[in-house]
Design a protein around this motif. Structure first.
Motif, PDB file in Angstrom:
ATOM      1  N   LYS A  77      15.778 191.239  67.809  1.00  0.00           N
ATOM      2  CA  LYS A  77      16.441 191.511  69.081  1.00  0.00           C
ATOM      3  C   LYS A  77      17.913 191.873  68.863  1.00  0.00           C
ATOM      4  CE  LYS A  77      13.254 188.740  71.844  1.00  0.00           C
ATOM      5  NZ  LYS A  77      13.098 187.715  72.905  1.00  0.00           N
ATOM      6  N   LEU A  78      18.129 192.860  68.013  1.00  0.00           N
ATOM      7  CA  LEU A  78      19.479 193.281  67.642  1.00  0.00           C
ATOM      8  C   LEU A  78      19.768 194.724  68.055  1.00  0.00           C
ATOM      9  CD1 LEU A  78      19.913 191.681  64.088  1.00  0.00           C
ATOM     10  CD2 LEU A  78      21.111 191.064  66.200  1.00  0.00           C
ATOM     11  N   GLU A  79      19.168 195.187  69.115  1.00  0.00           N
ATOM     12  CA  GLU A  79      19.446 196.531  69.602  1.00  0.00           C
ATOM     13  C   GLU A  79      20.929 196.651  69.951  1.00  0.00           C
ATOM     14  OE1 GLU A  79      18.634 200.358  70.137  1.00  0.00           O
ATOM     15  OE2 GLU A  79      17.049 198.919  69.634  1.00  0.00           O
ATOM     16  N   ASN A  80      21.570 197.708  69.415  1.00  0.00           N
ATOM     17  CA  ASN A  80      23.000 197.983  69.641  1.00  0.00           C
ATOM     18  C   ASN A  80      23.921 196.887  69.104  1.00  0.00           C
ATOM     19  OD1 ASN A  80      22.543 200.462  70.979  1.00  0.00           O
ATOM     20  ND2 ASN A  80      22.121 199.370  72.888  1.00  0.00           N
ATOM     21  N   LYS A  81      23.459 196.135  68.110  1.00  0.00           N
ATOM     22  CA  LYS A  81      24.261 195.050  67.555  1.00  0.00           C
ATOM     23  C   LYS A  81      24.431 195.151  66.037  1.00  0.00           C
ATOM     24  CE  LYS A  81      23.261 191.715  71.249  1.00  0.00           C
ATOM     25  NZ  LYS A  81      24.640 191.568  71.708  1.00  0.00           N
ATOM     26  N   ILE A  82      24.158 196.328  65.464  1.00  0.00           N
ATOM     27  CA  ILE A  82      24.316 196.525  64.025  1.00  0.00           C
ATOM     28  C   ILE A  82      25.254 197.715  63.811  1.00  0.00           C
ATOM     29  CG2 ILE A  82      23.165 196.877  61.810  1.00  0.00           C
ATOM     30  CD1 ILE A  82      20.567 195.917  63.093  1.00  0.00           C
ATOM     31  N   LEU A  83      26.354 197.502  63.098  1.00  0.00           N
ATOM     32  CA  LEU A  83      27.393 198.520  62.938  1.00  0.00           C
ATOM     33  C   LEU A  83      27.682 198.785  61.471  1.00  0.00           C
ATOM     34  CD1 LEU A  83      29.947 197.160  65.579  1.00  0.00           C
ATOM     35  CD2 LEU A  83      28.264 198.976  65.926  1.00  0.00           C
TER      36      LEU A  83
ATOM     37  N   ASN B 250      32.961 196.636  72.010  1.00  0.00           N
ATOM     38  CA  ASN B 250      32.611 197.493  73.150  1.00  0.00           C
ATOM     39  C   ASN B 250      32.315 198.927  72.739  1.00  0.00           C
ATOM     40  OD1 ASN B 250      33.124 195.713  75.651  1.00  0.00           O
ATOM     41  ND2 ASN B 250      34.971 195.394  74.428  1.00  0.00           N
ATOM     42  N   LEU B 251      32.022 199.150  71.461  1.00  0.00           N
ATOM     43  CA  LEU B 251      31.785 200.508  70.975  1.00  0.00           C
ATOM     44  C   LEU B 251      30.495 201.076  71.554  1.00  0.00           C
ATOM     45  CD1 LEU B 251      32.851 202.707  69.024  1.00  0.00           C
ATOM     46  CD2 LEU B 251      31.391 201.682  67.262  1.00  0.00           C
TER      47      LEU B 251
ATOM     48  N   ALA C 273      27.247 203.003  54.099  1.00  0.00           N
ATOM     49  CA  ALA C 273      28.223 202.029  54.594  1.00  0.00           C
ATOM     50  C   ALA C 273      28.653 201.080  53.480  1.00  0.00           C
ATOM     51  CB  ALA C 273      27.629 201.239  55.749  1.00  0.00           C
ATOM     52  N   GLN C 274      29.964 200.819  53.423  1.00  0.00           N
ATOM     53  CA  GLN C 274      30.437 199.801  52.484  1.00  0.00           C
ATOM     54  C   GLN C 274      30.046 198.402  52.966  1.00  0.00           C
ATOM     55  OE1 GLN C 274      32.470 202.657  52.909  1.00  0.00           O
ATOM     56  NE2 GLN C 274      31.716 203.166  50.864  1.00  0.00           N
ATOM     57  N   SER C 275      30.092 198.188  54.265  1.00  0.00           N
ATOM     58  CA  SER C 275      29.621 196.920  54.811  1.00  0.00           C
ATOM     59  C   SER C 275      28.969 197.157  56.166  1.00  0.00           C
ATOM     60  CB  SER C 275      30.755 195.892  54.912  1.00  0.00           C
ATOM     61  OG  SER C 275      31.822 196.372  55.688  1.00  0.00           O
ATOM     62  N   VAL C 276      28.223 196.163  56.602  1.00  0.00           N
ATOM     63  CA  VAL C 276      27.478 196.250  57.854  1.00  0.00           C
ATOM     64  C   VAL C 276      27.761 194.984  58.665  1.00  0.00           C
ATOM     65  CG1 VAL C 276      25.185 196.345  58.914  1.00  0.00           C
ATOM     66  CG2 VAL C 276      25.675 197.699  56.857  1.00  0.00           C
ATOM     67  N   ILE C 277      28.097 195.189  59.932  1.00  0.00           N
ATOM     68  CA  ILE C 277      28.363 194.080  60.851  1.00  0.00           C
ATOM     69  C   ILE C 277      27.126 193.856  61.718  1.00  0.00           C
ATOM     70  CG2 ILE C 277      29.767 193.277  62.792  1.00  0.00           C
ATOM     71  CD1 ILE C 277      31.942 195.281  61.806  1.00  0.00           C
ATOM     72  N   LEU C 278      26.657 192.619  61.784  1.00  0.00           N
ATOM     73  CA  LEU C 278      25.575 192.250  62.688  1.00  0.00           C
ATOM     74  C   LEU C 278      26.126 191.250  63.691  1.00  0.00           C
ATOM     75  CD1 LEU C 278      24.204 192.138  59.477  1.00  0.00           C
ATOM     76  CD2 LEU C 278      22.255 192.561  60.969  1.00  0.00           C
ATOM     77  N   LYS C 279      26.037 191.561  64.969  1.00  0.00           N
ATOM     78  CA  LYS C 279      26.509 190.677  66.031  1.00  0.00           C
ATOM     79  C   LYS C 279      25.359 189.758  66.424  1.00  0.00           C
ATOM     80  CE  LYS C 279      28.033 194.162  68.610  1.00  0.00           C
ATOM     81  NZ  LYS C 279      28.742 194.863  69.714  1.00  0.00           N
ATOM     82  N   VAL C 280      25.499 188.469  66.125  1.00  0.00           N
ATOM     83  CA  VAL C 280      24.343 187.579  66.179  1.00  0.00           C
ATOM     84  C   VAL C 280      24.655 186.261  66.870  1.00  0.00           C
ATOM     85  CG1 VAL C 280      23.360 188.546  64.065  1.00  0.00           C
ATOM     86  CG2 VAL C 280      24.927 186.605  63.896  1.00  0.00           C
TER      87      VAL C 280
ATOM     88  N   VAL D  60      28.622 185.409  66.876  1.00  0.00           N
ATOM     89  CA  VAL D  60      29.574 185.614  65.788  1.00  0.00           C
ATOM     90  C   VAL D  60      29.163 186.901  65.084  1.00  0.00           C
ATOM     91  CG1 VAL D  60      30.067 183.171  65.461  1.00  0.00           C
ATOM     92  CG2 VAL D  60      28.229 184.245  64.132  1.00  0.00           C
ATOM     93  N   TYR D  61      29.972 187.317  64.123  1.00  0.00           N
ATOM     94  CA  TYR D  61      29.603 188.464  63.302  1.00  0.00           C
ATOM     95  C   TYR D  61      29.120 187.966  61.942  1.00  0.00           C
ATOM     96  CZ  TYR D  61      32.305 191.523  66.493  1.00  0.00           C
ATOM     97  OH  TYR D  61      32.785 192.214  67.575  1.00  0.00           O
ATOM     98  N   PHE D  62      28.057 188.579  61.456  1.00  0.00           N
ATOM     99  CA  PHE D  62      27.607 188.359  60.081  1.00  0.00           C
ATOM    100  C   PHE D  62      27.825 189.687  59.370  1.00  0.00           C
ATOM    101  CE2 PHE D  62      23.773 187.638  57.110  1.00  0.00           C
ATOM    102  CZ  PHE D  62      24.563 187.003  56.168  1.00  0.00           C
ATOM    103  N   THR D  63      28.797 189.733  58.463  1.00  0.00           N
ATOM    104  CA  THR D  63      29.202 190.985  57.826  1.00  0.00           C
ATOM    105  C   THR D  63      28.769 190.974  56.371  1.00  0.00           C
ATOM    106  OG1 THR D  63      31.107 191.019  59.330  1.00  0.00           O
ATOM    107  CG2 THR D  63      31.109 192.599  57.520  1.00  0.00           C
ATOM    108  N   VAL D  64      27.965 191.961  55.982  1.00  0.00           N
ATOM    109  CA  VAL D  64      27.337 191.963  54.657  1.00  0.00           C
ATOM    110  C   VAL D  64      27.584 193.299  53.962  1.00  0.00           C
ATOM    111  CG1 VAL D  64      25.551 190.400  55.501  1.00  0.00           C
ATOM    112  CG2 VAL D  64      25.092 192.855  55.474  1.00  0.00           C
ATOM    113  N   PRO D  65      27.557 193.321  52.628  1.00  0.00           N
ATOM    114  CA  PRO D  65      27.672 194.594  51.916  1.00  0.00           C
ATOM    115  C   PRO D  65      26.552 195.553  52.316  1.00  0.00           C
ATOM    116  CG  PRO D  65      28.024 192.753  50.416  1.00  0.00           C
ATOM    117  CD  PRO D  65      27.531 192.169  51.706  1.00  0.00           C
ATOM    118  N   GLY D  66      26.892 196.840  52.400  1.00  0.00           N
ATOM    119  CA  GLY D  66      25.905 197.827  52.822  1.00  0.00           C
ATOM    120  C   GLY D  66      24.667 197.849  51.942  1.00  0.00           C
TER     121      GLY D  66
END
Length: 241
Positions: free
Chosen positions: A11-17, A43-44, A133-140, A206-212
């Motif tokens: 359920k991460l639609e529009n929450k992965i950057l 708000n992107l 991507a160098q990194s990926v943000i997941l809003k979770v 929160v954000y979970f930010t991981v290497p691409g």
């Protein structure tokens, strides 16, 4: 599991950057509008790419947090006082995240440096599978974070693949995760815990930010991981869309 299946499963639609270092950008890119870059990220629009550079960030500490500048943030009275109890009257109120200015200064010195690699821009966009991507943000939320940490560590035997970054919100999203990616250490970072930036985001996320490269491995492994178990399906049902 492909990207669409992954987003549906979690359920991460529009929450992965995607976070991409670049020296080029498309003319259609949007620029930051808010004082805190976290507000622009959160708000992107799904069709937009946010371009940030050393010249368009609005917060006086953001160039440091994003990694464009390795010197001390230019804050009246001194950034080390701003992070602790403040300099006094006529100066910005201290954030009180560090007990003393000396501890604040030492913390900043310990943060990774030279992580932009002479690139001029950081581009943030909604993730696509062909992104480099160098990194990926997941809003979770907490349920999503818990299962993603286990998926992140699916191919490893270590017990500490992820840590929290007690830094400025922007540093926890850019400087520190980019270091993890570019250094090859490839740990995940639980980001945006700074209460000064959390006021711009969903209270339950929160954000979970991981290497691409690690995120692409997560996609590869998802279909044989705990995401296909009955336990996850029970938890998934309680996550709001």
């Amino acid at each position: 599991m492909d990207l669409e299946e992954f987003k549906n499963c979690l359920k991460l639609e529009n929450k992965i950057l995607s976070v991409i270092l670049s020296n080029d950008y498309d003319a259609s890119c949007v620029e930051p509008k808010h004082r805190c870059i976290i507000s622009d990220i959160d708000n992107l629009d799904s069709n937009d790419t946010l371009k940030i550079s050393k010249d368009n960030l609005k917060c006086p500490g953001a160039n440091c947090g994003a990694g464009f500048y390795d010197g001390n943030p230019q804050i009246p009275g001194g950034f080390e006082y701003f992070l602790s109890y403040g300099k006094g009257e006529n100066y910005p109120t201290g954030e009180r995240v560090k007990k003393t200015p000396e501890i604040a200064s030492e913390m900043f010195e310990n943060q990774p440096k030279d992580i932009i690699n002479n690139n001029k821009y950081i581009l943030i966009k909604h993730f696509k599978e062909d992104d480099e991507a160098q990194s990926v943000i997941l809003k979770v939320n907490l349920d999503q974070l818990s299962v993603l940490i286990y998926l992140f560590n699916f191919e490893s035997s270590i017990y500490d693949p992820v840590y929290t970054a007690t830094s400025a919100g922007c540093a926890s999203v850019f400087r520190i995760p980019l270091y993890e990616s570019l250094s090859g250490q490839n740990k995940g970072v639980i980001s945006n815990l700074d209460i000064s930036s959390r006021i711009y985001t969903d209270k339950d996320e929160v954000y979970f930010t991981v290497p691409g490269v690690k995120f692409k491995k997560m996609l590869e492994n998802a279909g044989e991981s705990l995401l296909i178990t009955k336990e996850w399906e029970k938890i998934r049902k309680r996550i709001k869309n």
